[in-house]
Design a protein around this motif. Structure first.
Motif, PDB file in Angstrom:
ATOM      1  N   SER A 168       0.826  -1.199   0.000  1.00 50.46           N
ATOM      2  CA  SER A 168       0.000   0.000   0.000  1.00 50.46           C
ATOM      3  C   SER A 168       0.865   1.256   0.000  1.00 50.46           C
ATOM      4  O   SER A 168       0.474   2.291  -0.539  1.00 50.46           O
ATOM      5  CB  SER A 168      -0.917   0.002   1.217  1.00 50.46           C
ATOM      6  N   GLY A 169       2.062   1.143   0.548  1.00 47.91           N
ATOM      7  CA  GLY A 169       2.952   2.290   0.604  1.00 47.91           C
ATOM      8  C   GLY A 169       3.875   2.407  -0.596  1.00 47.91           C
ATOM      9  O   GLY A 169       4.684   3.338  -0.671  1.00 47.91           O
ATOM     10  N   GLY A 170       3.767   1.462  -1.520  1.00 45.76           N
ATOM     11  CA  GLY A 170       4.560   1.540  -2.743  1.00 45.76           C
ATOM     12  C   GLY A 170       5.831   0.705  -2.741  1.00 45.76           C
ATOM     13  O   GLY A 170       6.575   0.720  -3.729  1.00 45.76           O
ATOM     14  N   SER A 171       6.082  -0.054  -1.668  1.00 43.07           N
ATOM     15  CA  SER A 171       7.231  -0.961  -1.692  1.00 43.07           C
ATOM     16  C   SER A 171       6.970  -2.070  -2.691  1.00 43.07           C
ATOM     17  O   SER A 171       5.827  -2.489  -2.876  1.00 43.07           O
ATOM     18  CB  SER A 171       7.468  -1.562  -0.303  1.00 43.07           C
ATOM     19  N   THR A 172       8.029  -2.538  -3.306  1.00 37.87           N
ATOM     20  CA  THR A 172       7.866  -3.561  -4.329  1.00 37.87           C
ATOM     21  C   THR A 172       8.859  -4.702  -4.128  1.00 37.87           C
ATOM     22  O   THR A 172       9.907  -4.534  -3.501  1.00 37.87           O
ATOM     23  CB  THR A 172       8.059  -2.985  -5.739  1.00 37.87           C
ATOM     24  N   ARG A 173       8.504  -5.846  -4.660  1.00 40.51           N
ATOM     25  CA  ARG A 173       9.415  -6.980  -4.710  1.00 40.51           C
ATOM     26  C   ARG A 173       9.149  -7.732  -5.996  1.00 40.51           C
ATOM     27  O   ARG A 173       8.036  -7.693  -6.532  1.00 40.51           O
ATOM     28  CB  ARG A 173       9.290  -7.906  -3.521  1.00 40.51           C
ATOM     29  N   PHE A 174      10.194  -8.410  -6.476  1.00 45.04           N
ATOM     30  CA  PHE A 174      10.107  -9.108  -7.750  1.00 45.04           C
ATOM     31  C   PHE A 174      10.771 -10.476  -7.664  1.00 45.04           C
ATOM     32  O   PHE A 174      11.720 -10.669  -6.914  1.00 45.04           O
ATOM     33  CB  PHE A 174      10.806  -8.300  -8.859  1.00 45.04           C
ATOM     34  N   ALA A 175      10.271 -11.380  -8.465  1.00 44.99           N
ATOM     35  CA  ALA A 175      10.953 -12.653  -8.623  1.00 44.99           C
ATOM     36  C   ALA A 175      12.293 -12.406  -9.303  1.00 44.99           C
ATOM     37  O   ALA A 175      12.424 -11.488 -10.131  1.00 44.99           O
ATOM     38  CB  ALA A 175      10.104 -13.598  -9.464  1.00 44.99           C
ATOM     39  N   ASP A 176      13.279 -13.210  -8.964  1.00 44.05           N
ATOM     40  CA  ASP A 176      14.606 -13.027  -9.539  1.00 44.05           C
ATOM     41  C   ASP A 176      14.571 -13.100 -11.068  1.00 44.05           C
ATOM     42  O   ASP A 176      15.325 -12.406 -11.748  1.00 44.05           O
ATOM     43  CB  ASP A 176      15.566 -14.095  -9.007  1.00 44.05           C
ATOM     44  N   SER A 177      13.693 -13.909 -11.598  1.00 45.49           N
ATOM     45  CA  SER A 177      13.649 -14.121 -13.040  1.00 45.49           C
ATOM     46  C   SER A 177      13.170 -12.893 -13.815  1.00 45.49           C
ATOM     47  O   SER A 177      13.361 -12.815 -15.033  1.00 45.49           O
ATOM     48  CB  SER A 177      12.747 -15.309 -13.369  1.00 45.49           C
ATOM     49  N   VAL A 178      12.552 -11.941 -13.129  1.00 47.06           N
ATOM     50  CA  VAL A 178      12.029 -10.768 -13.831  1.00 47.06           C
ATOM     51  C   VAL A 178      12.652  -9.464 -13.355  1.00 47.06           C
ATOM     52  O   VAL A 178      12.327  -8.395 -13.897  1.00 47.06           O
ATOM     53  CB  VAL A 178      10.488 -10.672 -13.711  1.00 47.06           C
TER      54      VAL A 178
END
Length: 121
Positions: A53-63
């Motif tokens: 909700s605060g805009g933090s993000t996470r991604f899979a290593d593959s992307v």
């Protein structure tokens, strides 16, 4: 009740840059944590990206470095910008309304219907 509707998939050439959208409606609050998952044939559904909700993000290593996730709170919509697509990105992409923790994203039972992304080489 929550409804999630994905759009933006289709047939894309390798190296292409489509953007997926997920519009949320129903019994939701603004600024929900959201995630994008994908599932290729014969494989499990895996997290691709999540945004808090605060805009933090996470991604899979593959992307990492190729995909970005963003949100427009006024429209209750989350986007997945996919760049430099590869054939291995081919999958059905699903939107999820869940919970973003510092160490992981926990999906809820609220899923969209999915949108197919097929990357041709």
């Amino acid at each position: 009740q929550v409804q999630l509707v994905e759009s933006g998939g289709g047939l894309v050439q390798a190296g292409g840059s489509p953007r997926l959208s997920c519009a949320a409606s129903g019994s939701i609050y603004n600024n929900n944590d959201m995630g994008w998952y994908r599932q290729a044939p014969g494989k499990q559904r895996d997290l691709v990206a999540a945004i808090s909700s605060g805009g933090s993000t996470r991604f899979a290593d593959s992307v990492k470095g190729r995909f970005t996730i963003s949100r427009d709170n006024a429209k209750n919509t989350v986007y997945l910008q996919m760049n430099s697509l590869k054939p291995e990105d081919t999958a059905v992409y699903y939107c999820n309304l869940g919970t973003y923790y510092s160490a992981y994203y926990r999906p809820s039972n609220y899923w969209g219907q999915g949108t197919q992304v097929t990357v041709s080489s």
